[in-house]
Each structure stands twice: as C-alpha cells, then as structure tokens.
Design an enzyme around this catalytic site. Structure first.
Site, PDB file in Angstrom:
ATOM      1  N   PRO A  89       0.816  -1.225   0.000  1.00 58.53           N
ATOM      2  CA  PRO A  89       0.000   0.000   0.000  1.00 58.53           C
ATOM      3  C   PRO A  89       0.849   1.275   0.000  1.00 58.53           C
ATOM      4  O   PRO A  89       0.323   2.353  -0.307  1.00 58.53           O
ATOM      5  CB  PRO A  89      -0.822  -0.108   1.303  1.00 58.53           C
ATOM      6  CG  PRO A  89      -0.787  -1.556   1.663  1.00 58.53           C
ATOM      7  CD  PRO A  89       0.538  -2.061   1.177  1.00 58.53           C
ATOM      8  N   GLU A 116       3.390  -8.074   8.751  1.00 59.03           N
ATOM      9  CA  GLU A 116       3.395  -6.615   8.793  1.00 59.03           C
ATOM     10  C   GLU A 116       4.208  -6.020   7.653  1.00 59.03           C
ATOM     11  O   GLU A 116       4.166  -4.820   7.407  1.00 59.03           O
ATOM     12  CB  GLU A 116       3.943  -6.159  10.140  1.00 59.03           C
ATOM     13  CG  GLU A 116       3.555  -4.745  10.525  1.00 59.03           C
ATOM     14  CD  GLU A 116       3.945  -4.429  11.962  1.00 59.03           C
ATOM     15  OE1 GLU A 116       4.142  -3.251  12.259  1.00 59.03           O
ATOM     16  OE2 GLU A 116       4.060  -5.365  12.772  1.00 59.03           O
ATOM     17  N   ARG A 154      -1.686  -9.528 -20.736  1.00 57.53           N
ATOM     18  CA  ARG A 154      -2.632  -9.321 -21.842  1.00 57.53           C
ATOM     19  C   ARG A 154      -2.153  -8.266 -22.832  1.00 57.53           C
ATOM     20  O   ARG A 154      -2.721  -8.139 -23.920  1.00 57.53           O
ATOM     21  CB  ARG A 154      -4.038  -8.987 -21.322  1.00 57.53           C
ATOM     22  CG  ARG A 154      -4.113  -7.789 -20.418  1.00 57.53           C
ATOM     23  CD  ARG A 154      -5.453  -7.696 -19.750  1.00 57.53           C
ATOM     24  NE  ARG A 154      -6.537  -7.470 -20.693  1.00 57.53           N
ATOM     25  CZ  ARG A 154      -6.733  -6.328 -21.352  1.00 57.53           C
ATOM     26  NH1 ARG A 154      -5.919  -5.296 -21.165  1.00 57.53           N
ATOM     27  NH2 ARG A 154      -7.743  -6.206 -22.202  1.00 57.53           N
TER      28      ARG A 154
END
Ligand code: 9WO
Length: 259
Positions: A89, A116, A154
């Site tokens: 994140p 963590e 893709r």
C-alpha cells in the site's frame, strides 16, 4: 516474458494466473511463471522467515536473509536482468501507463510480503520499484501480484486473439485526446428486447458511423459522470466537446442517460 514470484504462497499466485487469457499465454509459451518460496531458503529446523519488529508492536516482519537468498536464486535462474517489484500500500499507484512499461521488460520478479511487511533494508537493497494497486490493505502481496501479472500479460504480443481488443479498452490512451484516458462505452448482446430493457436503437441499425459516434458520446459522457478526474475538458477536440455537450443535454432532458 518471464515472471518470478517470491511468496510464502507461490501456488496461490500460480493458481490465479492459471485460467483464461493468462493461462493460455502460459500454454503458448508467451509467459513463463516461476514461484519461489522463502521458506525453502530459510535456515534451521524451524525455517523461520519472520521475526518480531524492533520497537515493539503487533505483527511480524519478514527477515532479510531468507528473502535475500530467494531473490539471489531467482535472479540466477535466468541470465536476463530482472526488474524487482514489491507490492504494498506504500507503493506508487499502478496505472495502465506503468503496466505498459512493465510489459516491455523481458523479466520481472514480484516480491510478495506477508505479516506486517518486509525489513526495510531488504527493500532498499533489492527492490527497484514499489507499487500499490489501490488504497486498501490486504493480508499479503499475492493478489496484487496476480493483478499485475494479468494486466501485463494481456498486453504482450500474441496473447489476445483480437489484436484490437486491448487498444479499445478503458484506460488505453486515446491519441485524439493527447494520450488522455477514457472509460468504455456500454455493451449489449442478444436479445434486443428484454424485460430489463431494450438495446439502444442505433446499435441495431448497422450505420457504422452513427454507432461509432454513439459509442464515443457514451465513453465521453460516462467518463465525465463517473471519473471527471480522467477528463481534461480543455484538451477535448471540438468534435468530442460537441459529443459531450450532446450527452449532457440528453441527461438534462430526462434525468437519465440518453440513447
Ligand atoms: C499487517 C499488520 C499487522 C499488524 C500491525 C500492522 C500491520 N500492517 C500490516 C500490513 O500492512 N501488511 C502488509 C500486507 C505488508 C505488505 C504485504 N501486504 C499487503 C500488500 N497488504 N496489502 C497490500 C497491497 C499491495 C498492493 N496494493 C494494495 C495493497
């Protein structure tokens, strides 16, 4: 393209990449996916891969040495240089522009954290780029790694059957908009009439110029409604601006998307 995944659950990522377009790319030899488990490069009877964080607090931190040995083994398995990505994140947001750049590389190593996270010194020494697929917290980097594998694969030559379908998708840059991004138009298939509603008349008529204009209007209008952050109205061509104005007018008329 070769992608190595470093993970405590490498088979989880392999399973995610085993179906559909990405699975077919592997069968065709267009993608070689390899999993590496740090547990296999951990020392001692317990094969520890994590330890408690200095400074205290909840959670565990992944140890430097098992990851360093795993990355070394992965790098050594192929002579081509590898671009190492850590999924977290805290990374820069993944965009289609970044996906396109990564799809041009011969080799990726995707490092998936658990617990963590990973000791910061390992990240500083071994990781080229930290990427986030969105502002939410998961229990590990495996699903983001699978997302990245799918998005990159893709775009490789020969992977999609219809070469055009990649270029027409949402988030492919529109040269007519100076490389800006547009959302996709709505899609319909049989039956033309249904209790849930009718297919817009224009799509049934076979007037290809009119259909193209309708789709363009829908793409512009939906982008304006749903993701105005993607649309730099100042950069629209006069023709696109007219189409968007027409979409807005039809919305004002009846309070719902016109067709
Ligand atoms: C776990 C944890 C446990 C106790 C206290 C604090 C804690 N923080 C975390 C945590 O954030 N763990 C991360 C799990 C560590 C890196 C791998 N993990 C992860 C990656 N979760 N979400 C992602 C991710 C990656 C890319 N894009 C979006 C989310």
């Amino acid at each position: 393209m070769r992608i190595d995944v470093v993970s405590l659950f490498p088979e989880f990522v392999a399973t995610c990449a085993g179906f559909g377009v990405v699975g077919r790319a592997q069968e065709r030899g267009l993608l070689a996916l390899h999993g590496w488990n740090p547990r296999d490069h951990a020392e001692g009877n317990y094969r520890r891969v994590d330890d408690r964080p200095f400074g205290g607090g909840p959670g565990m931190v992944m140890l430097i040495e098992p990851l360093r040995a795993t990355l070394a083994a992965a790098r050594a398995a192929d002579p081509q240089p590898a671009h190492v990505v850590y999924l977290s994140p805290q990374g820069r947001p993944l965009t289609q522009a970044r996906v396109r750049a990564l799809a041009d590389l011969p080799r990726l190593i995707l490092l998936c954290g658990r617990y963590e996270g990973v000791d910061e010194r390992l990240l500083a020494a071994e990781v080229d780029e930290e990427l986030s697929i969105g502002d939410y917290v998961l229990s590990g980097g495996e699903l983001p790694a699978a997302v990245l594998i799918d998005a990159v694969t893709r775009l490789r030559d020969g992977v999609l059957n219809d070469a055009d379908s990649a270029a027409q998708d949402s988030f492919e840059p529109d040269p007519a908009l100076g490389g800006a991004l547009l959302l996709d138009c709505p899609h319909y298939t049989r039956p033309p009439q249904h209790a849930l509603g009718d297919v817009p008349e224009v799509l049934l008529g076979g007037n290809h110029a009119e259909i193209a204009r309708w789709r363009r209007t829908q793409a512009l209008g939906r982008t304006w409604e749903r993701r105005p952050d993607l649309l730099d109205e100042a950069a629209l061509s006069p023709a696109d601006r007219r189409l968007l104005d027409a979409y807005r007018a039809s919305r004002d008329d009846d309070g719902r998307a016109g067709d």
